[in-house]
Design an enzyme around this catalytic site. Structure first.
Site, PDB file in Angstrom:
ATOM      1  CE1 TYR A  15      -5.180 -16.493 -26.646  1.00  0.00           C
ATOM      2  CE2 TYR A  15      -6.826 -14.989 -25.760  1.00  0.00           C
ATOM      3  CZ  TYR A  15      -6.445 -16.261 -26.143  1.00  0.00           C
ATOM      4  OH  TYR A  15      -7.333 -17.300 -26.008  1.00  0.00           O
TER       5      TYR A  15
ATOM      6  CE  LYS B 278      -4.301 -17.758 -23.100  1.00  0.00           C
ATOM      7  NZ  LYS B 278      -4.797 -18.534 -24.248  1.00  0.00           N
TER       8      LYS B 278
ATOM      9  CB  SER C  44      -9.953 -24.024 -21.041  1.00  0.00           C
ATOM     10  OG  SER C  44      -9.691 -25.111 -21.918  1.00  0.00           O
TER      11      SER C  44
ATOM     12  CD  GLU D  54      -4.815 -29.970 -27.435  1.00  0.00           C
ATOM     13  OE1 GLU D  54      -5.421 -29.718 -28.482  1.00  0.00           O
ATOM     14  OE2 GLU D  54      -5.021 -29.365 -26.357  1.00  0.00           O
TER      15      GLU D  54
ATOM     16  CB  VAL E 229      -2.523 -19.305 -20.549  1.00  0.00           C
ATOM     17  CG1 VAL E 229      -3.898 -18.758 -20.174  1.00  0.00           C
ATOM     18  CG2 VAL E 229      -1.430 -18.384 -20.062  1.00  0.00           C
TER      19      VAL E 229
END
Length: 318
Positions: A155, A185, A229, A213, A227
């Site tokens: 990550y 990720k 939010s 974005e 991945v």
């Protein structure tokens, strides 16, 4: 001798789990108004993602989930509940097990394997930081070794960790050190570094992008999925973006990406952090996700409501 040969070959075979693709929601951690974990909200949360957003995979206890603000025991309880509620419903439950302490990370990795998670992911330590890609790879290797049968994802999130090592350098030779390595990720804005990771990766790895974005740029660079939010509440829109991209309809994909950017620009201008994001998810979904944990301060209700209204306004134009 023959059976020994088969056994040793099996032991050396790299772990290949189901490849993670498409949208993965980085889940928020439901807390009570008093700040305790609220496991009862996880079942309706999973149902909301599936039915309202069409999101079939989750990444739990990560940055969005305030994982670094939770105790090891809390993270275990949450991982158990996410896996339990996702069983036979979600395609992937990836559990973030990274900690400042190697021992805590190993404990969480072993636990994730025991409860049937689909993969584990590890962030770089960020108090004492690895000075080189080799040092970080050694840390990751030690965590992965605690759960050698679990698909393992690195990550990368330099804006949060302050660890600015290139992911491509971290991936160099990583399959030799971590046979269970399954992908990345990548929550950074450096698309050249991301592209170099894609170029280097074997076909069974998943390259998941984490800056919502600018997803379209990462898809063009070869991302297998994403991945983030915002996929908690923008998942249905971004699923259409990915579908348009897969069909070669770049103008449509670009239009949706610009809508996502417009929503986030509006939020950023008001002041957008995890606390606001969490409250926004509560507003949009109707779930009671509660406040963030200190040192984050709760979001004023009118701010989240304003962003939710702007979201509805923009997406209502489709």
């Amino acid at each position: 001798m023959h059976s020994q040969h088969i056994f040793s070959h099996t032991a050396m075979t790299p772990v290949v789990g189901r490849k993670a693709t498409g949208l993965v929601a980085a889940t928020f951690t439901p807390l009570t108004p008093e700040g305790e974990i609220n496991l009862s909200e996880i079942r309706p949360y999973v149902d909301y993602l599936l039915k309202q957003q069409g999101v079939k995979s989750i990444f739990v206890n990560g940055t969005t989930g305030e994982g670094m603000s939770l105790t090891v025991e809390e993270r275990k309880l949450l991982a158990v509940e996410w896996c339990h509620q996702g069983k036979n419903k979600l395609e992937q439950v990836i559990v973030h097990v990274g900690c400042m302490s190697l021992k805590d990370s190993q404990e969480l990795a072993r636990h994730a394997a025991e409860i049937g998670a689909d993969g584990i992911s590890v962030i770089s330590p960020s108090f004492f930081k690895p000075a080189t890609a080799d040092a970080l790879r050694m840390f990751l290797q030690e965590v992965a070794a605690a759960a050698p049968a679990m698909p393992f994802y690195y990550y990368h999130i330099p804006a949060v960790t302050g660890v600015n090592l290139r992911s491509r350098d971290v991936l160099e030779g990583i399959a030799n050190q971590i046979p269970s390595f399954q992908g990345l990720k990548f929550s950074g804005s450096d698309l050249m570094d991301f592209g170099q990771c894609v170029s280097y990766s074997p076909s069974h790895w998943s390259l998941l992008y984490g800056i919502d974005e600018q997803l379209l740029g990462a898809l063009a660079m070869g991302a297998n999925g994403a991945v983030g939010s915002t996929y908690n509440y923008l998942g249905s829109s971004v699923n259409r973006l990915m579908s348009a991209f897969d069909k070669g309809d770049i103008p449509k994909a670009r239009t949706i990406q610009f809508q996502v950017q417009d929503i986030l620009c509006y939020a950023i201008n008001l002041g957008f952090d995890l606390a606001v994001n969490k409250q926004l998810m509560s507003e949009v979904s109707g779930l009671a996700l509660g406040p963030p944990r200190l040192p984050l301060l709760p979001c004023p209700h009118p701010k989240a409501l304003s962003i939710a209204q702007r979201l509805q306004q923009i997406l209502g134009e489709q």
